[in-house]
Scaffold this motif. Structure first.
Motif, short mmCIF file in Angstrom:
data_model
loop_
_atom_site.label_atom_id
_atom_site.label_comp_id
_atom_site.label_asym_id
_atom_site.label_seq_id
_atom_site.Cartn_x
_atom_site.Cartn_y
_atom_site.Cartn_z
N GLU A 93 0.81 -1.22 0.00
CA GLU A 93 0.00 0.00 0.00
C GLU A 93 0.84 1.27 0.00
OE1 GLU A 93 -2.28 -3.35 1.90
OE2 GLU A 93 -0.24 -2.57 1.98
N SER A 94 2.08 1.19 0.44
CA SER A 94 2.92 2.39 0.53
C SER A 94 3.74 2.65 -0.74
CB SER A 94 3.86 2.30 1.74
OG SER A 94 4.76 1.23 1.59
N GLY A 95 3.73 1.70 -1.69
CA GLY A 95 4.45 1.93 -2.95
C GLY A 95 5.39 0.79 -3.31
N ASN A 96 6.23 1.05 -4.32
CA ASN A 96 7.16 0.05 -4.85
C ASN A 96 8.49 0.08 -4.10
OD1 ASN A 96 5.28 -0.63 -6.82
ND2 ASN A 96 6.17 0.78 -8.31
N LYS A 97 9.03 -1.11 -3.85
CA LYS A 97 10.36 -1.26 -3.26
C LYS A 97 11.19 -2.14 -4.19
CE LYS A 97 7.74 -0.42 0.60
NZ LYS A 97 6.26 -0.33 0.64
N ARG A 98 12.49 -1.87 -4.25
CA ARG A 98 13.36 -2.61 -5.15
C ARG A 98 14.65 -3.02 -4.45
NH1 ARG A 98 11.55 -1.30 -10.49
NH2 ARG A 98 10.07 0.44 -10.42
N ILE A 99 15.16 -4.16 -4.86
CA ILE A 99 16.50 -4.59 -4.47
C ILE A 99 17.20 -5.02 -5.75
CG2 ILE A 99 17.89 -6.16 -3.07
CD1 ILE A 99 15.53 -6.49 -1.20
N GLN A 100 18.30 -4.36 -6.08
CA GLN A 100 18.99 -4.66 -7.33
C GLN A 100 20.49 -4.49 -7.18
OE1 GLN A 100 16.70 -1.71 -9.53
NE2 GLN A 100 18.56 -0.52 -9.88
N GLN A 101 21.20 -5.20 -8.03
CA GLN A 101 22.66 -5.21 -7.95
C GLN A 101 23.26 -3.93 -8.51
OE1 GLN A 101 25.22 -7.81 -10.40
NE2 GLN A 101 25.83 -8.79 -8.49
N THR A 102 24.38 -3.51 -7.92
CA THR A 102 25.12 -2.35 -8.39
C THR A 102 26.43 -2.81 -9.03
OG1 THR A 102 26.25 -2.00 -6.28
CG2 THR A 102 24.11 -0.95 -6.55
N GLN A 103 27.19 -1.84 -9.52
CA GLN A 103 28.41 -2.15 -10.27
C GLN A 103 29.43 -2.93 -9.45
OE1 GLN A 103 29.39 1.85 -11.70
NE2 GLN A 103 29.17 1.09 -13.79
N ASP A 104 29.48 -2.67 -8.14
CA ASP A 104 30.51 -3.34 -7.33
C ASP A 104 30.08 -4.72 -6.84
OD1 ASP A 104 28.68 -2.82 -5.33
OD2 ASP A 104 29.97 -1.47 -4.19
N GLY A 105 28.90 -5.19 -7.27
CA GLY A 105 28.45 -6.51 -6.91
C GLY A 105 27.58 -6.56 -5.67
N SER A 106 27.51 -5.46 -4.92
CA SER A 106 26.61 -5.41 -3.77
C SER A 106 25.20 -5.10 -4.27
CB SER A 106 27.08 -4.35 -2.77
OG SER A 106 26.99 -3.06 -3.35
N TYR A 107 24.27 -5.01 -3.33
CA TYR A 107 22.87 -4.74 -3.71
C TYR A 107 22.37 -3.50 -2.99
CZ TYR A 107 22.44 -9.09 -6.25
OH TYR A 107 22.60 -10.08 -7.19
#
Length: 200
Positions: free
Chosen positions: A152-166
């Protein structure tokens, strides 16, 4: 080409799920009823993102994959899966695996090359455990994962970055477009990921 074909695939996948949000939650509840799903704590505990990230998005968090956790999913390819997200999220995603490619799916590039979708990629959809008004979409590309979930509060994302972390963040907290090259990079010799002929 690899980056854009995967993005197309992901957008089609997400679009098909968003159009059927309530059926997705009903399907998830039915599939999980009376079952003991494979349960995986995928990430290490999250910490507040560094300052150079917070200039693009407020209240972002950084985390890393737990050793062997993603490989466990890729090897088992469970039909139903519960992903446990760490502090400060403290939620479970109840997911079921879907095939988004048709048996004859392929793509032809502008220079005439034709590719088949990789069978190694896994796609899941479902909901936040206990919240039938939520939606979750998970895409696994070899050793990378991208997660989108919404309530109900909106979209959340978890995605990888260039250094391999998220990086984990809410769409509502984006300040300006982020120039980070997230999730997929173009490496010579990498097998392309293709958009489907159709979606479920």
């Amino acid at each position: 080409m690899r980056r854009y074909s995967f993005i197309i695939s992901l957008l089609i996948f997400v679009g098909s799920v968003l159009n059927g949000q309530k059926p997705v939650s009903l399907e998830t509840i039915a599939l999980f009823h009376g079952k003991n799903p494979v349960t995986i704590s995928l990430f290490n505990q999250a910490t507040e993102a560094k300052q150079n990230t917070r200039q693009y998005v407020e209240h972002a968090y950084s985390t890393t994959l737990r050793s062997g956790a993603l490989q466990q999913i890729n090897t088992a390819r469970p039909n139903i899966l519960r992903l446990k997200l760490p502090d400060p999220f403290n939620i479970d995603l109840d997911l079921y695996r879907v095939d988004i490619y048709s048996a004859t799916a392929s793509i032809q590039t502008s220079d005439g090359l034709r590719f088949q979708p990789s069978p190694e990629n896994n796609f899941y959809r479902g909901m936040i455990n206990g919240n039938p008004n939520s939606l979750a979409v998970v895409s696994i590309l070899n050793d990378k994962i991208q997660i989108l979930y919404s309530d109900e509060s909106g979209n959340k994302r978890i995605q990888q970055t260039q250094d391999g972390s998220y990086i984990a963040f809410e769409d509502n907290n984006i300040l300006i477009p982020n120039p980070m090259d997230c999730y997929v990079n173009d490496k010579a010799g990498s097998s392309p990921v293709l958009h489907p002929d159709n979606t479920p």
